[in-house]
Scaffold this active site. Sequence first.
Site, PDB file in Angstrom:
ATOM      1  N   THR A 133      55.407  21.384   8.193  1.00 28.18           N
ATOM      2  CA  THR A 133      55.931  22.313   7.195  1.00 28.18           C
ATOM      3  C   THR A 133      54.908  23.374   6.824  1.00 28.18           C
ATOM      4  OG1 THR A 133      55.232  20.771   5.474  1.00 28.18           O
ATOM      5  CG2 THR A 133      57.529  20.649   6.169  1.00 28.18           C
TER       6      THR A 133
ATOM      7  N   SER B 168      25.223  17.117  16.999  1.00 26.40           N
ATOM      8  CA  SER B 168      26.140  16.076  16.548  1.00 26.40           C
ATOM      9  C   SER B 168      25.640  14.715  16.992  1.00 26.40           C
ATOM     10  CB  SER B 168      27.542  16.309  17.113  1.00 26.40           C
ATOM     11  OG  SER B 168      28.375  15.193  16.840  1.00 26.40           O
TER      12      SER B 168
ATOM     13  N   ASP C 261      45.327  21.028   6.486  1.00 23.34           N
ATOM     14  CA  ASP C 261      44.205  20.134   6.762  1.00 23.34           C
ATOM     15  C   ASP C 261      42.936  20.589   6.054  1.00 23.34           C
ATOM     16  OD1 ASP C 261      46.021  18.872   8.348  1.00 23.34           O
ATOM     17  OD2 ASP C 261      45.094  19.426  10.252  1.00 23.34           O
TER      18      ASP C 261
END
EC number: 2.7.1.6
Length: 402
Positions: A49, A81, A190
């Site tokens: 959505t 990382s 997000d």
Amino acid sequence: MSGWEGPESPESPEGDAARAAAGFREVYGAGPDGVWAAPGRVNLIGEHTDYNDGFVLPLALPHRTLAAARRRDDGVLRLHSAGVAGGVVELRVEELAPGTPGDGGDGWAAYPAGVAWALREAGLPVGGADLHVVSDVPTGAGLSSSAALEVATACALDGLYGLGQSGEQLARLSRTAENDFVGVPCGIMDQTASACCTAGHVLHLDTRDLSRRHVPFDPAAEELALLVVDTRVQHSLGDGAYAERRAACEEGARLLGVPALRDVPYGELDAALARIADPVVRARVRHVVTENRRVAQAVELLESGRVRELGPLLLAGHASLRDDFAVSCPELDLVVESATAAGALGARMTGGGFGGSAIVLAQAPQAPAVRAAVEKAFEAEGLRPPRVFEAVAGAGAHRMYP
């Protein structure tokens, strides 16, 4: 981003910050100026959505991506990382441009590089930095590991350079990085969830204007448990399918003469669908409009203390994602079917689909049996054991150290 082969629950915040600072020191030979954290997220309801200007209801996970960082004055951006082989990636900030992250081809460094680029494109005075990233957010699980990496980087650069950006602003800039630098046409949910959620709440977010409310969410107080089941699969079909579904939604909005599908009233859905000849576009529109309605219903239930009644909404959302939006897969369907057969109140896939994770709402005393039933179902199908953990609504992005 790490591969997350570790425990089902994250370490303590203090332990995480110390581990990130120690890793930074090992890589760069001196301590960081600070450590910033941003969580992954799971979406309670409101899927696909967000790029339709609609409504979502995510919560932040306790799993976090940490960025230990130190400012540099020479314009060099160094990225490392703990979860990726290959050593330090070195870039020049002024040379960053979409499509050229300079990360040796493994992809991960495009996300923090894109954030630095987006901040500078916005006119913010960002220079060089050393970053060391540590994460226990599961990757490939639909739990927003990329957004957590982006927001953690944005917070670190904001802190190092005193930019004074709000969580909402950093979320927007992180989305710009993913859309325009990395090239993923994601919505805003997000990044906003990672930047702006609060502990003990779900975030009711209007993705058009980013207005938001924090709605209390404490399943344990109702003797309930919200389980996240990472299927540990990601089907390649998902690579281009996201863009296809976004295009179908945009076509539906065009045919209906509205700016976005959030502008189609639920009460007028049948009349709207009658105006669309293409059965695929019609199905995509039906999912988005009904899913927005389910978000509103979920908020109403939570605000009235009726958490147990979320179960049917979750099941209806999964059916819509499976049938109308066609983004489920056999493994996600297996989670939903086996969990509900074992007595769960409801379950649905969460995230973009074609793999990743599902959520299961169960009565707390029954949660172990529900989990065992899901694991047994996977074993019977010859699948890898799923990762299962309980979702507890955590805090959004913040500085952890010092």
